[in-house]
Design an enzyme around this catalytic site. Structure first.
Site, mmCIF file in Angstrom:
data_model
loop_
_atom_site.group_PDB
_atom_site.id
_atom_site.type_symbol
_atom_site.label_atom_id
_atom_site.label_comp_id
_atom_site.label_asym_id
_atom_site.label_seq_id
_atom_site.Cartn_x
_atom_site.Cartn_y
_atom_site.Cartn_z
ATOM 1 N N SER A 77 0.816 -1.213 0.000
ATOM 2 C CA SER A 77 0.000 0.000 0.000
ATOM 3 C C SER A 77 0.851 1.264 0.000
ATOM 4 O O SER A 77 0.582 2.216 -0.744
ATOM 5 C CB SER A 77 -0.966 0.002 1.184
ATOM 6 O OG SER A 77 -0.283 -0.145 2.412
ATOM 7 N N HIS A 127 -1.888 -8.737 2.210
ATOM 8 C CA HIS A 127 -1.587 -7.446 2.842
ATOM 9 C C HIS A 127 -2.698 -7.129 3.842
ATOM 10 O O HIS A 127 -2.852 -7.830 4.835
ATOM 11 C CB HIS A 127 -1.435 -6.377 1.767
ATOM 12 C CG HIS A 127 -0.843 -5.082 2.242
ATOM 13 N ND1 HIS A 127 -0.210 -4.939 3.456
ATOM 14 C CD2 HIS A 127 -0.792 -3.842 1.664
ATOM 15 C CE1 HIS A 127 0.200 -3.695 3.598
ATOM 16 N NE2 HIS A 127 -0.149 -3.008 2.530
#
Length: 464
Positions: free
Chosen positions: A270, A300
């Site tokens: 991210s 993630h």
């Protein structure tokens, strides 16, 4: 099995310059933007000095295995907000999580740091005053409204569309009113890029609670969205929008949650995505929407949801208050079934994640008898030894995702698909802080060199 607090006592080496830059407190009577304007010329000179002294030096070899291994450990980015040490864990501008908990301003009667103070620290490297944090809370509340057409986009989304997809849609649509996009079209000087980037970043962070709250209430049928209270802090308003504002322990959890999830250096998906897309001079809304799409992946941000699913299946299979032996058998069955134990292992960390430890300490204080919390602790005392025995992990210790779902579910936020949205709200702080500095320092378009397998073979054949 060793103590629950498996953290290293080894301290990373910090230069005297780093200590001077990262341990100061903010001057009084300045806003965040005013302080940033003072710091940018100083940091430009600092970067110029570092490049002059070290710019032509090698930063280490690149192994072919790193290229095939997802660039694991490859030094390739500048990220100022935080640095991740393999043994000690994350430091925000040089400060550990316990130091942030001690030093950053808190809400009246609260014990956890306010995320407003953490954002100030990420941007400036300085600890703000209580007054500065209060003004930042008011500023974000004043910017919090989202355009009607964005509300309509969210209201038209089917409840079956994953909350993270809705989140990304809404953030992308905020680009409609981007100060940076307008300034760029108007021919703003490169030296002034940071100003509209700052304004967009402030607007982005400010509007996320309204977006998250609207998604939550649309998908899970929680009724009409209440208004932002300009007298309350960011976490309190977020909690209220989700329907938990009357529970002070949940509000405190949100303050801790946002703080510890805000940043984890620049190499995670991210963070890196936001930096990469921002390097094309896409505005902060477009850059962060891309970050959210990366965060939505099961490797993630979606991992916290995966952990709670696994824990729930375990409880349904072996019951609550199960014996250690029953837990061991379930863990072994998971591994033998070709699956991983979610929440364990990390790409960088080689010790227990300090973010896990912070959440455990919160649970010990607020919910010590919660059955799911007890199971999380029981698993921690069992899983690392099994993973080591099975040879399944270089790092058998838990990461942040191993704990967060148990805390959220304790307070009634049981909708697991929404958990990554809260992670996304938090991660905006780190991504936005770096985007501001990238534009202030004139960071260029990212364009690393890629190679084909055939080219790799030819390179080494020619050297032979």
């Amino acid at each position: 099995m060793a103590s629950i607090l498996r953290t290293s006592r080894t301290k990373p080496v910090w230069s005297s310059l780093a200590r001077a830059r990262f341990s100061s407190t903010a001057p009084k009577n300045t806003t965040l933007k005013e302080r940033l304007a003072e710091l940018i010329p100083l940091e430009l000179e600092n970067v110029k000095r570092v490049r002059a002294e070290h710019g032509k030096k090698s930063f280490g070899p690149v192994l072919v295995d790193q290229l095939y291994g997802g660039m694991r450990g490859l030094p390739a980015l500048i990220w100022d907000g935080s640095v991740l040490d393999a043994d000690e864990g994350i430091r925000f501008r040089g400060k550990t999580i316990p130091e942030c908990q001690e030093l950053l301003p808190k809400a009246p009667g609260g014990a956890e740091p306010l995320p407003e103070g953490l954002f100030w620290l990420l941007v400036t490297g300085e600890v703000p005053t209580q007054e500065q944090v209060t003004e930042l809370s008011k500023d974000w509340a004043a910017r919090s409204a989202i355009p009607e057409f964005v509300e309509e986009i969210l209201d038209r989304c089917p409840p079956t569309l994953h909350p993270m997809s809705q989140f990304s849609l809404a953030v992308t649509a905020l680009n409609h009113n981007s100060a940076f996009a307008k300034a760029y079209q108007d021919g703003v000087s490169k030296k002034e890029y940071w100003g509209p980037t700052f304004e967009d970043s402030m607007d982005l962070i400010a509007k996320l609670p309204n977006i998250a709250g609207r998604i939550y209430r649309n998908v899970y049928g929680q009724g009409k969205l209440p208004a932002i209270d300009p007298a309350k802090d960011y976490s309190h308003n977020l909690s209220t929008l989700l329907g938990f504002g009357d529970n002070q322990a949940f509000v405190e959890l949100m303050r801790l949650y946002i703080t510890i999830h805000s940043d984890h250096e620049g190499g995670n998906v991210s963070a890196h995505t936001g930096k990469l897309v921002g390097s094309a001079l896409s505005d902060p809304f477009l850059a962060f929407a891309a970050s959210l799409n990366g965060l939505a992946g099961p490797l993630h941000g979606l991992a916290n949801q995966e952990v709670l699913v696994w824990l729930s299946k375990m409880q349904s299979k072996i019951g609550k208050n199960a014996s250690d032996e029953a837990v061991k058998e379930y863990v072994w069955a998971t591994l033998k079934g070709g699956q991983v134990v979610p929440g364990y292992g990390h790409a960088v960390l080689r010790k227990t994640d300090p973010r896990y430890t912070a959440q455990r300490e919160f649970a010990l204080k607020h919910l010590p008898e919660d059955p799911l919390f007890k199971l999380v602790g029981q698993i921690y005392n069992i899983v690392p030894d099994i993973l080591l025995e099975a040879g399944k992990a270089k790092n058998p210790w838990p990461n942040v995702d191993a704990h967060s779902g148990a805390l959220l579910s304790h307070y009634g936020l049981t909708q697991m698909q929404f958990y990554t949205v809260l992670f996304g709200v938090s991660r905006a702080f780190g991504v936005a802080a770096q985007l501001i500095w990238d534009r202030a320092l004139g960071a260029p378009l990212e364009r690393p060199k890629s190679y084909s397998t055939q080219a790799i073979e030819k390179i080494f054949k020619d050297k032979a």
